[in-house]
Write an enzyme that holds these catalytic residues in place. Structure first.
Site, PDB file in Angstrom:
ATOM      1  N   ARG A  15       0.844  -1.200   0.000  1.00 56.96           N
ATOM      2  CA  ARG A  15       0.000   0.000   0.000  1.00 56.96           C
ATOM      3  C   ARG A  15       0.882   1.254   0.000  1.00 56.96           C
ATOM      4  O   ARG A  15       2.092   1.166   0.160  1.00 56.96           O
ATOM      5  CB  ARG A  15      -0.917  -0.009   1.240  1.00 56.96           C
ATOM      6  N   LYS A  75       2.424   1.771   7.137  1.00 56.17           N
ATOM      7  CA  LYS A  75       2.874   0.930   8.256  1.00 56.17           C
ATOM      8  C   LYS A  75       3.731   1.728   9.232  1.00 56.17           C
ATOM      9  O   LYS A  75       4.260   2.785   8.911  1.00 56.17           O
ATOM     10  CB  LYS A  75       3.707  -0.250   7.744  1.00 56.17           C
ATOM     11  N   TYR A  94      -0.177   4.190  10.617  1.00 59.29           N
ATOM     12  CA  TYR A  94      -0.449   3.182  11.647  1.00 59.29           C
ATOM     13  C   TYR A  94       0.823   3.020  12.473  1.00 59.29           C
ATOM     14  O   TYR A  94       1.931   2.932  11.904  1.00 59.29           O
ATOM     15  CB  TYR A  94      -0.769   1.821  11.012  1.00 59.29           C
ATOM     16  N   HIS A  96       0.646   1.062  15.983  1.00 55.20           N
ATOM     17  CA  HIS A  96       0.526  -0.147  16.834  1.00 55.20           C
ATOM     18  C   HIS A  96       1.692  -0.203  17.831  1.00 55.20           C
ATOM     19  O   HIS A  96       2.457  -1.160  17.896  1.00 55.20           O
ATOM     20  CB  HIS A  96       0.474  -1.419  15.971  1.00 55.20           C
ATOM     21  N   GLU A 118      -4.637   4.159  14.114  1.00 58.41           N
ATOM     22  CA  GLU A 118      -5.523   3.214  14.805  1.00 58.41           C
ATOM     23  C   GLU A 118      -6.134   3.775  16.084  1.00 58.41           C
ATOM     24  O   GLU A 118      -7.045   3.164  16.636  1.00 58.41           O
ATOM     25  CB  GLU A 118      -4.793   1.892  15.105  1.00 58.41           C
ATOM     26  N   ASP A 270      -5.148 -11.277  14.307  1.00 60.13           N
ATOM     27  CA  ASP A 270      -4.210 -10.197  14.681  1.00 60.13           C
ATOM     28  C   ASP A 270      -4.331  -9.842  16.162  1.00 60.13           C
ATOM     29  O   ASP A 270      -3.486  -9.131  16.701  1.00 60.13           O
ATOM     30  CB  ASP A 270      -4.393  -8.962  13.787  1.00 60.13           C
TER      31      ASP A 270
HETATM   32  N1  LIG Z   1      -6.701 -10.335   9.893  1.00 58.96           N
HETATM   33  C1  LIG Z   1      -6.785  -9.104   9.404  1.00 58.96           C
HETATM   34  O1  LIG Z   1      -6.151  -8.768   8.414  1.00 58.96           O
HETATM   35  C2  LIG Z   1      -7.689  -8.124  10.055  1.00 58.96           C
HETATM   36  C3  LIG Z   1      -8.060  -6.935   9.390  1.00 58.96           C
HETATM   37  C4  LIG Z   1      -8.960  -6.071  10.020  1.00 58.96           C
HETATM   38  C5  LIG Z   1      -9.448  -6.370  11.299  1.00 58.96           C
HETATM   39  N2  LIG Z   1      -9.030  -7.521  11.913  1.00 58.96           N
HETATM   40  C6  LIG Z   1      -9.508  -7.927  13.253  1.00 58.96           C
HETATM   41  O2  LIG Z   1     -10.848  -8.387  13.173  1.00 58.96           O
HETATM   42  C7  LIG Z   1     -11.415  -8.308  14.470  1.00 58.96           C
HETATM   43  C8  LIG Z   1     -12.790  -7.647  14.395  1.00 58.96           C
HETATM   44  O3  LIG Z   1     -12.623  -6.275  14.039  1.00 58.96           O
HETATM   45  P1  LIG Z   1     -13.881  -5.292  13.883  1.00 58.96           P
HETATM   46  O4  LIG Z   1     -13.365  -4.045  13.272  1.00 58.96           O
HETATM   47  O5  LIG Z   1     -15.011  -5.997  13.236  1.00 58.96           O
HETATM   48  O6  LIG Z   1     -14.245  -5.028  15.422  1.00 58.96           O
HETATM   49  P2  LIG Z   1     -15.619  -4.432  15.958  1.00 58.96           P
HETATM   50  O7  LIG Z   1     -15.329  -3.853  17.285  1.00 58.96           O
HETATM   51  O8  LIG Z   1     -16.313  -3.612  14.930  1.00 58.96           O
HETATM   52  O9  LIG Z   1     -16.534  -5.739  16.174  1.00 58.96           O
HETATM   53  C9  LIG Z   1     -16.257  -6.730  17.120  1.00 58.96           C
HETATM   54  C10 LIG Z   1     -17.574  -7.357  17.558  1.00 58.96           C
HETATM   55  O10 LIG Z   1     -17.258  -8.503  18.384  1.00 58.96           O
HETATM   56  C11 LIG Z   1     -18.320  -8.588  19.322  1.00 58.96           C
HETATM   57  N3  LIG Z   1     -17.956  -9.515  20.400  1.00 58.96           N
HETATM   58  C12 LIG Z   1     -17.148  -9.303  21.470  1.00 58.96           C
HETATM   59  N4  LIG Z   1     -17.103 -10.429  22.233  1.00 58.96           N
HETATM   60  C13 LIG Z   1     -17.885 -11.356  21.614  1.00 58.96           C
HETATM   61  C14 LIG Z   1     -18.240 -12.710  21.897  1.00 58.96           C
HETATM   62  N5  LIG Z   1     -17.787 -13.341  22.994  1.00 58.96           N
HETATM   63  N6  LIG Z   1     -19.054 -13.358  21.034  1.00 58.96           N
HETATM   64  C15 LIG Z   1     -19.528 -12.733  19.928  1.00 58.96           C
HETATM   65  N7  LIG Z   1     -19.237 -11.452  19.605  1.00 58.96           N
HETATM   66  C16 LIG Z   1     -18.422 -10.778  20.446  1.00 58.96           C
HETATM   67  C17 LIG Z   1     -18.529  -7.132  19.744  1.00 58.96           C
HETATM   68  O11 LIG Z   1     -19.789  -6.968  20.400  1.00 58.96           O
HETATM   69  C18 LIG Z   1     -18.457  -6.427  18.397  1.00 58.96           C
HETATM   70  O12 LIG Z   1     -19.745  -6.274  17.792  1.00 58.96           O
HETATM   71  C19 LIG Z   1     -10.395  -7.530  15.321  1.00 58.96           C
HETATM   72  O13 LIG Z   1      -9.622  -8.436  16.052  1.00 58.96           O
HETATM   73  C20 LIG Z   1      -9.557  -6.837  14.287  1.00 58.96           C
HETATM   74  O14 LIG Z   1      -8.262  -6.517  14.777  1.00 58.96           O
HETATM   75  C21 LIG Z   1      -8.161  -8.381  11.317  1.00 58.96           C
END
Ligand SMILES: NC(=O)c1ccc[n+]([C@@H]2O[C@H](COP(=O)([O-])OP(=O)(O)OC[C@H]3O[C@@H](n4cnc5c(N)ncnc54)[C@H](O)[C@@H]3O)[C@@H](O)[C@H]2O)c1
Length: 370
Positions: A15, A75, A94, A96, A118, A270
């Protein structure tokens, strides 16, 4: 203000901090932009594209850092970049920083003003510069599931949407936030049978209205997770508990009751992952198998689609970046959302959460700026 855009140097980062479209906006607002040669190569953008947008191309990162008042990146800065940052220079990217003591030391030593994408907030208490990457990851999760379900990839050999007369895949999304909603949207669009589990009842209500009955919503209990996971062809892990590691919601024991060739996509990897059997993977080798169940746990999913990700990121960062360019550090003092993004100011840590997690002193911005 003079804005600098170096080429990203972190491995496999394609990016870019400013797209040519964003450069035009800065130039139109009266700023000048310098871009390192080949900074846009990862998204198929040439130096000429940047020149046409009004930027000046420089031959090295060193020249870009030396000549700009604000550096815009993607990054967190790498060690050679810390050394080039200086006092009175703004870094917008970002970071972190919480788990990264060496980087924190590097930024503190540089004396720069570092604003972390972030931790910038919005009026609804959201994180507007993280959300676009969650949107990308959520949508990609269903593409990844579709690939992993193919027989030659080890999957059950199932078409997500089925065909008339043949039932579609059953997709369970755990966590109905940004990632979960965008995954569900794609899954519904392909014709899958979709359930979303969340711990927030207000969020479940919103999802129920949003999808107008096209998804089943369930409160996330151990029992509900077990029932849904046992019947699923695909499970998407999308939970987040801010500031904490992801809870392990699917145990290895549950996996044994799943059909062979089912697929688990742990987007929350992550934050440590929400399945007991998850471990981080890369785009080069995204999947592995445990007890006959395919796991996909890529920690930087948006990196697979840098053209889409760069544009989505630029759309979100542009208003904040322009405010910084127009007003300089005063924008941080004026705007509580940018202020929430301020992590480092002239050798002090101005984010309480980051300081606490690093075990270093915290300086509220009013003290640090005094
Ligand atoms: N792998 C990747 O490349 C990548 C990219 C972007 C985001 N992410 C990760 O994805 C995850 C979700 O991000 P997001 O932006 O959707 O977060 P978000 O805060 O918008 O949503 C998280 C949801 O999880 C729910 N939650 C919490 N505990 C729970 C449980 N026990 N059971 C069911 N639901 C529960 C919350 O109520 C919330 O609605 C984060 O860990 C984020 O870091 C990873």
């Amino acid at each position: 203000m003079k804005i600098g855009v170096p080429r990203e140097i972190k491995t496999h980062e394609y990016r870019v901090g400013l797209t040519p479209g964003a450069v035009r906006e800065y130039v139109a607002a009266g700023h000048s932009v310098v871009v390192e040669t080949n900074a846009g190569a990862g998204i198929g953008v040439t130096d000429d594209n940047y020149r046409k947008a009004g930027a000046t191309i420089l031959g090295s990162a060193r020249e870009v850092f030396a000549s700009s008042e604000m550096v815009v990146k993607v990054k967190e800065p790498q060690p050679p970049e810390w050394a080039q940052l200086r006092e009175n220079q703004i870094l917008f990217t970002y970071l972190h920083l919480a788990p990264d003591r060496p980087q924190a030391n590097g930024l503190l030593k540089s004396g720069c003003t570092a604003i972390a994408y972030e931790t910038v907030t919005d009026a609804n208490g959201g994180l507007p510069l993280l959300a676009p990457m969650s949107e990308v990851a959520g949508r990609l999760a269903i593409e990844a599931a579709g690939s992993a379900l193919k027989r030659y990839a080890g999957g059950r050999g199932l078409l997500i949407g089925g065909v008339p007369g043949v039932q579609p895949a059953r997709i369970v999304v755990i966590g109905g936030g940004v990632v979960g909603t965008h995954a569900a949207r794609m899954a519904v669009g392909l014709g899958a049978e979709v359930s979303i589990l969340d711990r927030s009842i207000p969020r479940l209500r919103e999802l129920d209205e949003l999808f107008e009955g096209r998804v089943r919503t369930r409160y996330s209990t151990l029992e509900a997770i077990e029932e849904e996971v046992f019947a699923a062809d695909v499970v998407i892990g999308a939970v987040l508990i801010p500031g904490a590691s992801a809870p392990k919601l699917v145990s290895r024991g549950m996996l044994r009751s799943m059909r062979k060739g089912s697929v688990m996509i742990d987007v929350a990897i992550d934050q440590g992952g929400c399945f007991e059997t998850s471990r981080p993977t890369t785009h080069a080798e995204p999947t592995y198998e445990v007890d006959g169940v395919i796991h996909y746990c890529v920690a930087n999913m948006p990196g697979a689609v840098p053209v889409t990700s760069s544009q989505a990121l630029n759309n979100a960062t542009l208003p904040f970046g322009l405010a910084l360019a127009n007003k300089g550090f005063a924008a941080v003092l004026e705007n509580p959302h940018l202020r929430a993004g301020l992590n480092v100011y002239r050798g002090r840590l101005t984010s309480r959460a980051v300081a606490e997690s690093l075990g270093l002193p915290y300086s509220p911005i009013d003290q640090a700026a005094a």
